[in-house]
Design a protein around this motif. Structure first.
Motif, PDB file in Angstrom:
ATOM      1  N   GLY A  50       0.813  -1.213   0.000  1.00 59.50           N
ATOM      2  CA  GLY A  50       0.000   0.000   0.000  1.00 59.50           C
ATOM      3  C   GLY A  50       0.838   1.251   0.000  1.00 59.50           C
ATOM      4  O   GLY A  50       0.313   2.351  -0.047  1.00 59.50           O
ATOM      5  N   GLY A  51       2.141   1.123   0.021  1.00 58.99           N
ATOM      6  CA  GLY A  51       2.981   2.310   0.135  1.00 58.99           C
ATOM      7  C   GLY A  51       3.287   2.926  -1.201  1.00 58.99           C
ATOM      8  O   GLY A  51       3.465   4.121  -1.313  1.00 58.99           O
ATOM      9  N   GLY A  52       3.376   2.089  -2.219  1.00 58.46           N
ATOM     10  CA  GLY A  52       3.683   2.595  -3.542  1.00 58.46           C
ATOM     11  C   GLY A  52       4.896   3.454  -3.522  1.00 58.46           C
ATOM     12  O   GLY A  52       4.866   4.664  -3.720  1.00 58.46           O
ATOM     13  N   ILE A  53       6.006   2.859  -3.245  1.00 56.32           N
ATOM     14  CA  ILE A  53       7.148   3.691  -2.917  1.00 56.32           C
ATOM     15  C   ILE A  53       7.781   4.197  -4.170  1.00 56.32           C
ATOM     16  O   ILE A  53       7.565   3.707  -5.264  1.00 56.32           O
ATOM     17  CB  ILE A  53       8.104   2.833  -2.112  1.00 56.32           C
TER      18      ILE A  53
ATOM     19  N   LEU B 185      -3.311  16.368  -2.093  1.00 59.40           N
ATOM     20  CA  LEU B 185      -3.769  15.206  -2.848  1.00 59.40           C
ATOM     21  C   LEU B 185      -2.984  13.959  -2.505  1.00 59.40           C
ATOM     22  O   LEU B 185      -3.362  12.870  -2.902  1.00 59.40           O
ATOM     23  CB  LEU B 185      -3.597  15.452  -4.354  1.00 59.40           C
ATOM     24  N   GLY B 186      -1.862  14.113  -1.810  1.00 60.53           N
ATOM     25  CA  GLY B 186      -0.978  12.982  -1.613  1.00 60.53           C
ATOM     26  C   GLY B 186      -0.195  12.636  -2.857  1.00 60.53           C
ATOM     27  O   GLY B 186       0.169  11.494  -3.082  1.00 60.53           O
ATOM     28  N   ALA B 187       0.081  13.635  -3.704  1.00 60.04           N
ATOM     29  CA  ALA B 187       0.810  13.394  -4.946  1.00 60.04           C
ATOM     30  C   ALA B 187       2.256  13.847  -4.793  1.00 60.04           C
ATOM     31  O   ALA B 187       2.595  14.588  -3.883  1.00 60.04           O
ATOM     32  CB  ALA B 187       0.138  14.144  -6.091  1.00 60.04           C
ATOM     33  N   ARG B 188       3.089  13.380  -5.701  1.00 61.29           N
ATOM     34  CA  ARG B 188       4.509  13.757  -5.615  1.00 61.29           C
ATOM     35  C   ARG B 188       4.809  15.004  -6.423  1.00 61.29           C
ATOM     36  O   ARG B 188       5.828  15.645  -6.235  1.00 61.29           O
ATOM     37  CB  ARG B 188       5.381  12.603  -6.092  1.00 61.29           C
ATOM     38  N   ASP B 189       3.964  15.363  -7.338  1.00 63.69           N
ATOM     39  CA  ASP B 189       4.151  16.614  -8.086  1.00 63.69           C
ATOM     40  C   ASP B 189       2.881  16.839  -8.877  1.00 63.69           C
ATOM     41  O   ASP B 189       1.940  16.057  -8.768  1.00 63.69           O
ATOM     42  CB  ASP B 189       5.376  16.527  -9.019  1.00 63.69           C
ATOM     43  N   VAL B 190       2.839  17.897  -9.665  1.00 60.96           N
ATOM     44  CA  VAL B 190       1.715  18.065 -10.573  1.00 60.96           C
ATOM     45  C   VAL B 190       1.908  17.100 -11.753  1.00 60.96           C
ATOM     46  O   VAL B 190       2.948  16.466 -11.870  1.00 60.96           O
ATOM     47  CB  VAL B 190       1.605  19.522 -11.073  1.00 60.96           C
TER      48      VAL B 190
ATOM     49  N   HIS C 118       5.998   7.366   1.572  1.00 61.15           N
ATOM     50  CA  HIS C 118       5.102   6.325   1.085  1.00 61.15           C
ATOM     51  C   HIS C 118       3.788   7.004   0.813  1.00 61.15           C
ATOM     52  O   HIS C 118       3.313   7.795   1.617  1.00 61.15           O
ATOM     53  CB  HIS C 118       4.917   5.243   2.137  1.00 61.15           C
ATOM     54  N   VAL C 119       3.208   6.664  -0.298  1.00 58.54           N
ATOM     55  CA  VAL C 119       1.968   7.327  -0.643  1.00 58.54           C
ATOM     56  C   VAL C 119       0.862   6.828   0.287  1.00 58.54           C
ATOM     57  O   VAL C 119       0.650   5.621   0.413  1.00 58.54           O
ATOM     58  CB  VAL C 119       1.620   7.042  -2.103  1.00 58.54           C
ATOM     59  N   PRO C 120       0.196   7.738   0.978  1.00 57.87           N
ATOM     60  CA  PRO C 120      -0.799   7.306   1.957  1.00 57.87           C
ATOM     61  C   PRO C 120      -2.078   6.816   1.288  1.00 57.87           C
ATOM     62  O   PRO C 120      -2.343   7.109   0.128  1.00 57.87           O
ATOM     63  CB  PRO C 120      -1.072   8.580   2.757  1.00 57.87           C
ATOM     64  N   THR C 121      -2.844   6.072   2.038  1.00 57.58           N
ATOM     65  CA  THR C 121      -4.182   5.672   1.606  1.00 57.58           C
ATOM     66  C   THR C 121      -5.186   6.461   2.430  1.00 57.58           C
ATOM     67  O   THR C 121      -5.004   6.634   3.638  1.00 57.58           O
ATOM     68  CB  THR C 121      -4.381   4.168   1.825  1.00 57.58           C
ATOM     69  N   VAL C 122      -6.202   6.946   1.759  1.00 57.25           N
ATOM     70  CA  VAL C 122      -7.131   7.871   2.404  1.00 57.25           C
ATOM     71  C   VAL C 122      -8.443   7.146   2.670  1.00 57.25           C
ATOM     72  O   VAL C 122      -8.964   6.455   1.806  1.00 57.25           O
ATOM     73  CB  VAL C 122      -7.377   9.097   1.504  1.00 57.25           C
TER      74      VAL C 122
ATOM     75  N   LEU D 206       1.291   6.614   6.826  1.00 60.77           N
ATOM     76  CA  LEU D 206       2.053   7.831   7.089  1.00 60.77           C
ATOM     77  C   LEU D 206       3.030   7.648   8.240  1.00 60.77           C
ATOM     78  O   LEU D 206       3.729   8.578   8.621  1.00 60.77           O
ATOM     79  CB  LEU D 206       1.097   8.980   7.436  1.00 60.77           C
ATOM     80  N   ASP D 207       3.122   6.418   8.806  1.00 58.57           N
ATOM     81  CA  ASP D 207       3.880   6.224  10.047  1.00 58.57           C
ATOM     82  C   ASP D 207       5.338   6.637   9.912  1.00 58.57           C
ATOM     83  O   ASP D 207       5.943   7.155  10.836  1.00 58.57           O
ATOM     84  CB  ASP D 207       3.832   4.748  10.459  1.00 58.57           C
ATOM     85  N   ASP D 208       5.875   6.435   8.724  1.00 56.94           N
ATOM     86  CA  ASP D 208       7.306   6.668   8.523  1.00 56.94           C
ATOM     87  C   ASP D 208       7.662   8.114   8.242  1.00 56.94           C
ATOM     88  O   ASP D 208       8.830   8.480   8.260  1.00 56.94           O
ATOM     89  CB  ASP D 208       7.746   5.859   7.301  1.00 56.94           C
ATOM     90  N   GLU D 209       6.641   8.926   7.944  1.00 59.58           N
ATOM     91  CA  GLU D 209       6.938  10.220   7.334  1.00 59.58           C
ATOM     92  C   GLU D 209       7.826  11.109   8.188  1.00 59.58           C
ATOM     93  O   GLU D 209       8.626  11.867   7.675  1.00 59.58           O
ATOM     94  CB  GLU D 209       5.638  10.973   7.008  1.00 59.58           C
ATOM     95  N   LEU D 210       7.666  11.052   9.514  1.00 59.41           N
ATOM     96  CA  LEU D 210       8.418  11.983  10.357  1.00 59.41           C
ATOM     97  C   LEU D 210       9.734  11.393  10.842  1.00 59.41           C
ATOM     98  O   LEU D 210      10.436  12.027  11.621  1.00 59.41           O
ATOM     99  CB  LEU D 210       7.545  12.440  11.526  1.00 59.41           C
ATOM    100  N   ASN D 211      10.089  10.174  10.376  1.00 65.02           N
ATOM    101  CA  ASN D 211      11.436   9.658  10.675  1.00 65.02           C
ATOM    102  C   ASN D 211      12.461  10.474   9.910  1.00 65.02           C
ATOM    103  O   ASN D 211      12.155  11.051   8.880  1.00 65.02           O
ATOM    104  CB  ASN D 211      11.560   8.200  10.238  1.00 65.02           C
ATOM    105  N   ASP D 212      13.684  10.456  10.397  1.00 66.08           N
ATOM    106  CA  ASP D 212      14.695  11.251   9.710  1.00 66.08           C
ATOM    107  C   ASP D 212      15.230  10.571   8.467  1.00 66.08           C
ATOM    108  O   ASP D 212      15.772  11.224   7.588  1.00 66.08           O
ATOM    109  CB  ASP D 212      15.852  11.552  10.674  1.00 66.08           C
ATOM    110  N   ALA D 213      15.071   9.255   8.389  1.00 59.91           N
ATOM    111  CA  ALA D 213      15.665   8.550   7.258  1.00 59.91           C
ATOM    112  C   ALA D 213      15.013   9.016   5.954  1.00 59.91           C
ATOM    113  O   ALA D 213      13.805   9.173   5.899  1.00 59.91           O
ATOM    114  CB  ALA D 213      15.442   7.049   7.426  1.00 59.91           C
ATOM    115  N   PRO D 214      15.827   9.247   4.923  1.00 58.19           N
ATOM    116  CA  PRO D 214      15.253   9.696   3.654  1.00 58.19           C
ATOM    117  C   PRO D 214      14.514   8.572   2.965  1.00 58.19           C
ATOM    118  O   PRO D 214      14.700   7.404   3.280  1.00 58.19           O
ATOM    119  CB  PRO D 214      16.470  10.120   2.838  1.00 58.19           C
TER     120      PRO D 214
END
Lengths: 559, 208
Positions: A9-12, A108-113, A523-527, A543-551
């Motif tokens: 579900g992350g669609g990395i 939107l949870g998108a990576r760009d336009v 990781h792209v979230p699911t809404v 979204l659990d990983d988003e605030l970790n420092d790892a890129p």
């Protein structure tokens, strides 16, 4: 790819391109929607200062009934460029280019336009067009106002052709942005984000984008025709050669009335985000607010001739345009009542963003009410071309759009910069601005009723007292905007660290670090639901990983 | 609305295919290109509106002193353009079925017919200018609307001819495959768009 496949579900990160490292590719010719949004913001603010200074030239001239600050012709040039610049170089680019670009893909949870390169090209047309517009002063700027009605615009000096070219270019930029946003919103929402789960700011952009796409292209046609007539003598508008000045008015207002909604719908969206966040209460009437934006956008195409009641429009045409214009007040009223009901019983936090949002609701409602006066044919016959019209559109454009821009800026500045704005300066900014604004534009209502015409450099001495009140108030307003810019500079250096979510807001952009990473989401979230239910857990997974420092892991094959 | 409610079918893509949301896919490009064509339609509509508005504001059409347009010649020229629409269609179909030679033949035919149409238009313009003494700027609203609109259309055809030539060269160099050929789809859509605009222009200038 192996990394990607493991994350359910992350669609990395398959299409996370590595961040460009050179200064030019990173900050100048960037294709990152966040950088482009900030570029729009800075450029728009620069034009806001320039066009604002022109406004002060106007107000200084009107201190005295017999003028004397600038020549009459210069005065005409100044208000023409002031209006054109405020509409096309300030409000529209800030509403769509700046906030739309920065916020909408994040929400939107998108990576760009959808088309990042096209986005960069659209942006760079905008400062070029701005320079072209201001350069028209060097060759005799247009003198027929921002509407440039023929035959006066046909007689203007070379600057009028430059005006056509500049507005044409900035129009193309806004058309391309509109297409880009349409595709982004329709095709790039995070999984689970149905149309009726989109944040209301995105709904507002979805209603605005087709307006930029359709109406602006129609304006491009009108501008091209005016340019051809001026430069090559091809008759479209000159009545002595069989053309029709009314044709220009139809073509111009077919664009410019929808443009009014391009300038206000995104602000409606911002207000719909800010009010629930600071009232800690779900937005009232989510679907009504969303659909009323679409209704306004559609109906906006059917009312253009209400600008032309005094231009010799056939009487049987006047009635439908008058009634349709009244109808537009209904979806707008739906929004106003939904906002008031959202505040009702809420636990309101009076931050600067919230003050501007509430101020928006009040002042925009006042501007909307005067719009009904002007939409009604009998009253319009009396009020057309007076200062009442000036009061009306400044209440909706300054009290509405510009207040919305300030509200949105205070709200999203922490996300853009990672730092908080100074609240004390923000409140000074708000109160001085509101006082100066009302002092400047409120007296215009009765001056207009008494018959003071707009667009003249000198006026009847009986109006001098209120004009002086207006001019002094306008300096207060300018001082307030100065405080705003001081606040930005101070906060960028000394502002408190914001953290990811200083407002405890619930839309997606607040669930990631401030400022966001280049790739937005690891990781792209699911809404799973709407973002406005404040008592519930967040409606997102992944979204659990988003605030970790790892890129975010970038697969080896990414280019 | 509550968190507990089930996500909709979008999530089904989430397991295997989320990336398609973030790639510049055929779907994104096609949607974007259709929006582009739509706004181009609006640009033409603006001028078509201007023409009909000006035409209805005078007493007679064509205005006094201006001869009627030569319908027969323009009709033959239209047949050339519509024929090119058909050959373009077959070019794309043959590409989809992997018949490269037939594809190339039909595409070249399309380009030739496009150039022939432009030649016909150039002949018509010179005839109007030298024989009928009608010009863009010197013949009132008739010249203005006719030459502006048909000129805009001719410009679009010229751009299309260049674009199709580029597509031909690209496909010869293997830019497109049997599965990935968005450029060819876009070219076909554009060419049909130019055809449809001509149907409208032919009707409003020559027939009514």
């Amino acid at each position: 790819m192996a990394v990607a496949a493991t994350h359910v579900g992350g669609g990395i990160a398959d299409h996370v391109h590595p961040e460009p490292q050179g200064f030019i590719r990173r900050y100048v010719f960037s294709i990152d929607h966040k950088i482009i949004g900030i570029q729009y913001l800075i450029t728009g603010f620069i034009f806001l200062v320039l066009a604002g200074l022109l406004a002060e030239v106007i107000r200084t001239q009107l201190m005295n009934a017999n003028g004397g600050f600038v020549s009459n012709n210069t005065y005409n040039e100044v208000y023409s460029i002031h209006g054109s610049a405020m509409v096309w170089l300030v409000v529209i680019p800030l509403m769509t280019g700046a906030f739309g670009n920065f916020v909408m893909p994040l929400q939107l949870g998108a990576r760009d336009v959808a088309f990042p390169w096209l986005n960069m090209i659209s942006f760079w047309m905008f400062p070029v067009a701005g320079l072209m517009l201001f350069s028209s002063f060097l060759m005799g700027a247009p003198v027929a106002g921002w509407t440039e009605y023929p035959p006066m615009s046909l007689q203007g000096e070379a600057g009028t052709s430059m005006w056509c070219a500049a507005i044409f270019l900035v129009g193309i930029s806004s058309t391309l942005t509109g297409m880009n946003f349409m595709v982004t919103i329709l095709k790039m929402r995070a999984p689970g984000m149905t149309l009726t789960r989109m944040p209301l700011f995105v709904w507002a952009q979805l209603a605005t984008a087709p307006l930029s796409m359709v109406a602006t292209t129609a304006l491009a046609g009108a501008l091209a025709a005016l340019f051809m007539e001026r430069q090559f003598g091809v008759p479209f508008f000159d009545p002595t050669k069989g053309g029709s000045p009314l044709l220009w008015q139809h073509m111009f207002w077919f664009y410019s009335h929808p443009a009014v909604y391009i300038m206000i719908l995104p602000a409606f969206g911002m207000i719909s985000e800010i009010l629930p966040t600071f009232a800690r209460k779900p937005i009232f009437g989510y679907k009504m607010i969303a659909f009323s934006s679409v209704t306004i956008a559609l109906a906006g195409f059917m009312v253009w001739a209400h600008h032309m009641f005094t231009s010799g429009l056939a009487p049987f045409m006047q009635l439908p345009f008058m009634l349709l214009t009244f109808v537009i007040a209904v979806p707008t009223g739906v929004k106003i009542f939904s906002w008031i009901t959202t505040l009702w019983g809420g636990k309101i936090h009076f931050t600067s963003a919230m003050l501007f949002a509430i101020g928006f609701v009040v002042l925009f409602a006042l501007g909307g009410i005067t719009g009904i006066f002007l939409a009604s044919v009998p009253t319009d016959l009396h009020l057309h071309g007076t200062y009442f019209v000036v009061a009306h559109f400044h209440y909706v454009l300054v009290g509405g759009s510009l207040m919305g821009i300030f509200a949105g800026f205070y709200y999203w500045f922490p996300k853009m910069s990672g730092r908080m704005m100074n609240e004390a300066l923000g409140k000074w900014h708000f109160w001085l601005f509101v006082a100066g604004f009302n002092g400047t534009f409120l007296p215009m209502h009765w001056l207009g009723f008494e018959g003071m015409p707009r667009r003249v450099a000198v006026y009847d001495p009986q109006f001098q007292f209120w004009n002086r009140v207006e001019s002094v108030s306008s300096y207060v307003m300018t001082f307030a905007i100065l405080l705003f810019f001081v606040n930005i500079l101070v906060s960028l250096r000394r502002g408190k660290k914001a953290g990811p979510n200083p407002w405890k807001a619930r839309t997606l952009e607040w669930q990631i670090p401030s400022p966001p990473h280049y790739y937005n989401f690891k990781h792209v979230p699911t809404v799973y639901g709407l973002p406005y239910d404040f008592s519930e857990p967040l409606p997102y997974r992944g979204l659990d990983d988003e605030l970790n420092d790892a890129p975010a892991p970038v697969p080896a094959g990414a280019h | 609305m509550a968190v507990a409610s089930l996500p909709n079918q979008h999530v089904e893509h989430a397991e295997g295919g989320v990336d398609r949301f973030y790639e510049e896919t055929r779907d994104l490009r096609l949607t974007g290109f259709l929006f582009f064509l739509f706004s181009d339609v609006v640009l033409f509509s603006a001028f078509i509106f201007a023409y009909l508005y000006l035409r209805n504001s005078g007493q007679s059409w064509p205005p006094p002193g201006i001869a009627r347009l030569d319908v027969a010649f323009a009709a033959w020229n239209s047949v050339v353009l519509f024929g090119s629409g058909a050959t373009m269609h077959y070019a794309l179909e043959n590409w989809k079925h992997g018949n490269f030679n037939k594809y190339a033949g039909f595409l070249i035919a399309t380009i030739v017919l496009g150039i022939a149409f432009l030649g016909g238009q150039a002949y018509e313009y010179t005839h109007l200018y030298f024989v009928d003494k009608i010009s863009w700027a010197g013949s009132g609203i008739f010249g203005a609307s006719f030459f502006t609109l048909t000129g805009m259309h001719g410009f679009h055809v010229a751009v299309g001819v260049v674009y199709l030539t580029v597509l031909l060269l690209q496909s010869v160099h293997g830019v497109y495959t049997k599965e990935k050929y968005f450029g060819l789809t876009a070219g076909t859509l554009y060419w049909h768009f130019v055809d449809i605009i001509w149907v409208v222009l032919f009707s409003i200038f020559y027939l009514i």
